[in-house]
Design a protein around this motif. Structure first.
Motif, PDB file in Angstrom:
ATOM      1  N   MET A 172     -29.445  -6.106 -16.809  1.00 19.41           N
ATOM      2  CA  MET A 172     -30.017  -4.762 -16.748  1.00 19.41           C
ATOM      3  C   MET A 172     -29.021  -3.671 -17.092  1.00 19.41           C
ATOM      4  N   GLY A 173     -27.944  -3.993 -17.759  1.00 20.97           N
ATOM      5  CA  GLY A 173     -26.954  -2.994 -18.153  1.00 20.97           C
ATOM      6  C   GLY A 173     -26.262  -3.418 -19.425  1.00 20.97           C
ATOM      7  N   ALA A 174     -25.344  -2.562 -19.874  1.00 20.16           N
ATOM      8  CA  ALA A 174     -24.586  -2.876 -21.082  1.00 20.16           C
ATOM      9  C   ALA A 174     -23.529  -3.944 -20.812  1.00 20.16           C
ATOM     10  N   GLY A 175     -22.959  -3.936 -19.603  1.00 29.15           N
ATOM     11  CA  GLY A 175     -21.941  -4.911 -19.250  1.00 29.15           C
ATOM     12  C   GLY A 175     -22.558  -6.213 -18.773  1.00 29.15           C
ATOM     13  N   VAL A 176     -21.880  -7.324 -19.042  1.00 32.28           N
ATOM     14  CA  VAL A 176     -22.400  -8.633 -18.641  1.00 32.28           C
ATOM     15  C   VAL A 176     -21.351  -9.474 -17.933  1.00 32.28           C
ATOM     16  N   ASP A 177     -20.225  -8.872 -17.544  1.00 27.22           N
ATOM     17  CA  ASP A 177     -19.167  -9.657 -16.914  1.00 27.22           C
ATOM     18  C   ASP A 177     -19.639 -10.328 -15.629  1.00 27.22           C
ATOM     19  N   HIS A 178     -20.593  -9.700 -14.920  1.00 27.46           N
ATOM     20  CA  HIS A 178     -21.108 -10.289 -13.685  1.00 27.46           C
ATOM     21  C   HIS A 178     -21.797 -11.627 -13.925  1.00 27.46           C
ATOM     22  N   LEU A 179     -22.326 -11.810 -15.138  1.00 32.31           N
ATOM     23  CA  LEU A 179     -23.015 -13.059 -15.450  1.00 32.31           C
ATOM     24  C   LEU A 179     -22.051 -14.200 -15.736  1.00 32.31           C
ATOM     25  N   PHE A 180     -20.793 -13.881 -15.953  1.00 37.26           N
ATOM     26  CA  PHE A 180     -19.806 -14.904 -16.276  1.00 37.26           C
ATOM     27  C   PHE A 180     -19.007 -15.363 -15.062  1.00 37.26           C
ATOM     28  N   ARG A 181     -19.310 -14.788 -13.887  1.00 36.36           N
ATOM     29  CA  ARG A 181     -18.650 -15.277 -12.688  1.00 36.36           C
ATOM     30  C   ARG A 181     -19.056 -16.730 -12.454  1.00 36.36           C
ATOM     31  N   PRO A 182     -18.131 -17.559 -11.954  1.00 36.40           N
ATOM     32  CA  PRO A 182     -18.473 -18.965 -11.712  1.00 36.40           C
ATOM     33  C   PRO A 182     -19.705 -19.082 -10.805  1.00 36.40           C
ATOM     34  N   PRO A 183     -20.649 -19.951 -11.161  1.00 32.71           N
ATOM     35  CA  PRO A 183     -20.576 -20.956 -12.230  1.00 32.71           C
ATOM     36  C   PRO A 183     -21.056 -20.461 -13.580  1.00 32.71           C
ATOM     37  N   GLY A 184     -21.416 -19.198 -13.732  1.00 34.54           N
ATOM     38  CA  GLY A 184     -21.929 -18.680 -14.984  1.00 34.54           C
ATOM     39  C   GLY A 184     -23.405 -19.000 -15.146  1.00 34.54           C
ATOM     40  N   PRO A 185     -23.996 -18.555 -16.261  1.00 32.08           N
ATOM     41  CA  PRO A 185     -25.419 -18.800 -16.505  1.00 32.08           C
ATOM     42  C   PRO A 185     -25.701 -20.292 -16.667  1.00 32.08           C
ATOM     43  N   PRO A 186     -26.941 -20.719 -16.451  1.00 34.07           N
ATOM     44  CA  PRO A 186     -27.290 -22.119 -16.696  1.00 34.07           C
ATOM     45  C   PRO A 186     -26.982 -22.504 -18.147  1.00 34.07           C
ATOM     46  N   PRO A 187     -26.387 -23.658 -18.366  1.00 32.48           N
ATOM     47  CA  PRO A 187     -26.028 -24.074 -19.735  1.00 32.48           C
ATOM     48  C   PRO A 187     -27.241 -24.063 -20.664  1.00 32.48           C
ATOM     49  N   GLY A 188     -27.020 -23.508 -21.857  1.00 27.78           N
ATOM     50  CA  GLY A 188     -28.058 -23.515 -22.873  1.00 27.78           C
ATOM     51  C   GLY A 188     -29.064 -22.390 -22.782  1.00 27.78           C
ATOM     52  N   VAL A 189     -28.978 -21.556 -21.736  1.00 28.83           N
ATOM     53  CA  VAL A 189     -29.929 -20.449 -21.599  1.00 28.83           C
ATOM     54  C   VAL A 189     -29.312 -19.195 -22.207  1.00 28.83           C
ATOM     55  N   PRO A 190     -29.942 -18.602 -23.225  1.00 30.90           N
ATOM     56  CA  PRO A 190     -29.363 -17.405 -23.850  1.00 30.90           C
ATOM     57  C   PRO A 190     -29.406 -16.211 -22.913  1.00 30.90           C
ATOM     58  N   VAL A 191     -28.430 -15.316 -23.104  1.00 26.09           N
ATOM     59  CA  VAL A 191     -28.306 -14.102 -22.287  1.00 26.09           C
ATOM     60  C   VAL A 191     -28.335 -12.896 -23.222  1.00 26.09           C
ATOM     61  N   ALA A 192     -29.134 -11.898 -22.874  1.00 23.84           N
ATOM     62  CA  ALA A 192     -29.190 -10.653 -23.638  1.00 23.84           C
ATOM     63  C   ALA A 192     -28.754  -9.500 -22.748  1.00 23.84           C
ATOM     64  N   ARG A 193     -28.135  -8.502 -23.363  1.00 24.50           N
ATOM     65  CA  ARG A 193     -27.741  -7.298 -22.640  1.00 24.50           C
ATOM     66  C   ARG A 193     -28.552  -6.125 -23.162  1.00 24.50           C
ATOM     67  N   LEU A 194     -28.397  -4.968 -22.525  1.00 31.38           N
ATOM     68  CA  LEU A 194     -29.119  -3.778 -22.951  1.00 31.38           C
ATOM     69  C   LEU A 194     -28.266  -2.930 -23.886  1.00 31.38           C
ATOM     70  N   VAL A 195     -28.849  -2.515 -24.975  1.00 26.14           N
ATOM     71  CA  VAL A 195     -28.286  -1.463 -25.824  1.00 26.14           C
ATOM     72  C   VAL A 195     -29.375  -0.406 -25.904  1.00 26.14           C
ATOM     73  N   ASP A 196     -29.240   0.605 -25.057  1.00 22.62           N
ATOM     74  CA  ASP A 196     -30.317   1.561 -24.850  1.00 22.62           C
ATOM     75  C   ASP A 196     -29.809   2.972 -25.104  1.00 22.62           C
ATOM     76  N   THR A 197     -30.565   3.753 -25.836  1.00 21.25           N
ATOM     77  CA  THR A 197     -30.105   5.093 -26.219  1.00 21.25           C
ATOM     78  C   THR A 197     -29.870   5.977 -24.998  1.00 21.25           C
ATOM     79  N   ARG A 198     -30.725   5.854 -23.979  1.00 19.37           N
ATOM     80  CA  ARG A 198     -30.546   6.697 -22.793  1.00 19.37           C
ATOM     81  C   ARG A 198     -29.330   6.259 -21.988  1.00 19.37           C
ATOM     82  N   LEU A 199     -29.067   4.949 -21.950  1.00 19.57           N
ATOM     83  CA  LEU A 199     -27.880   4.437 -21.270  1.00 19.57           C
ATOM     84  C   LEU A 199     -26.621   4.925 -21.984  1.00 19.57           C
ATOM     85  N   THR A 200     -26.657   4.882 -23.307  1.00 18.73           N
ATOM     86  CA  THR A 200     -25.522   5.364 -24.093  1.00 18.73           C
ATOM     87  C   THR A 200     -25.316   6.861 -23.896  1.00 18.73           C
TER      88      THR A 200
END
Length: 310
Positions: free
Chosen positions: A66-94
């Motif tokens: 739900m944000g531009a940053g995704v470092d929280h998703l890489f904390r151990p153990p990280g996302p389930p293997p093979g599941v793609p992760v998308a971040r937000l690139v939003d004009t209002r957030l920018t």
């Protein structure tokens, strides 16, 4: 199939309403009421969500931050293997981030700390007028957020420099890259603005060496992640007078402990990780678009590069 929504309790219903406004057919479940694990096809999550918990869902095909940053998703153990992760690139957030950068650059540039101190002491004294064209701003990170902030600062007449890990070109911005380039930019910067993603390579990048390379009486602005700054080094630079001030929106840990010296430091402007808050109504269309793409097997937008860490 259902979408699992997990964020701060007070914004959960707003996110649900925003997603349903884009696609009323979505079935949205609010964590922790996930229901049958096999029903969950997408998870829209923020920083507090446990990555291990996501491994309970055998049909999960998409995770959205739900944000531009995704470092929280890489904390151990990280996302389930093979599941793609998308971040937000939003004009209002920018836009929100650029507003925070402009607010604090101008606050320091126009001697706001000094005038607030004079006000508290009832001193009527005009300070020398600042010269915008002589105030060099260095931006660490030239992605969506950094590039937009650079354009806004240039429009106000500030000379802007930018640094990235690899070579990049931004119109009207003098660019640097690599470890030596960062120190070279810092040596010419009156203000450093950190808008980097947090990766193993950028953790602790705001340290004694970098701060020591800056001009005396410079300023630091950090709205990226608390893990970028070495707190002891930053406090030492402020206390010694080498840094004239710092605007800090991020810390490690968060919330900032009550006994942290940053709370009461006279040279620090502090906000509670609120520089740019995602607005559900603005971000929902791209979240729903990615849910549809995942269902249909089409390429996702704003996909996270696991190798790069953002």
């Amino acid at each position: 199939m259902a979408v699992l929504l997990s964020t701060k309790a007070h914004t959960m219903e707003d996110w649900k309403a925003a997603l349903l406004a884009v696609d009323p057919s979505l079935e949205i479940r609010l964590f922790p009421e996930a229901g049958a694990p096999e029903d969950i096809e997408a998870a829209v999550v923020w920083t507090a969500h446990d990555m291990m918990e996501l491994r309970r869902y055998p049909n999960l095909r998409l995770i959205v931050s739900m944000g531009a940053g995704v470092d929280h998703l890489f904390r151990p153990p990280g996302p389930p293997p093979g599941v793609p992760v998308a971040r937000l690139v939003d004009t209002r957030l920018t836009q929100g981030m650029t507003e925070w950068v402009l607010l604090n650059v101008l606050r320091f540039h126009r001697q706001d700390l000094e005038y607030r101190d004079q006000q508290a002491r009832r001193v009527w004294h005009e300070l020398p007028a600042p010269e915008t064209s002589a105030r060099h701003i260095g931006i660490m990170g030239l992605g969506e957020l950094g590039s937009d902030a650079a354009r806004a600062l240039r429009a106000l007449g500030f000379p802007v420099m930018g640094w990235s890990r690899r070579p990049k070109q931004v119109e009207g911005v003098e660019t640097f890259h690599g470890p030596d380039g960062l120190l070279a930019m810092a040596a010419r910067a009156d203000m450093l603005v950190c808008l980097l993603p947090l990766t193993p390579q950028t953790r602790g990048i705001i340290n004694a060496r970098l701060l020591g390379a800056m001009k005396p009486c410079g300023y630091l602005l950090n709205a990226a992640r608390g893990g970028h700054q070495v707190a002891a080094d930053l406090l030492a630079a402020l206390d010694s007078g080498h840094l004239a001030g710092a605007a800090l929106d991020v810390f490690e840990p968060e919330p900032l402990p009550p006994d942290s010296p940053f709370w009461s430091h006279p040279k620090v402007i502090l906000t509670p990780h609120a520089a740019s808050i995602t607005i559900p109504a603005s971000a929902a269309p791209q979240v729903v678009e990615n849910i549809h793409r995942a269902r249909e097997g089409r390429p996702l937008i704003n996909l996270v590069d696991f190798a790069a860490g953002y």
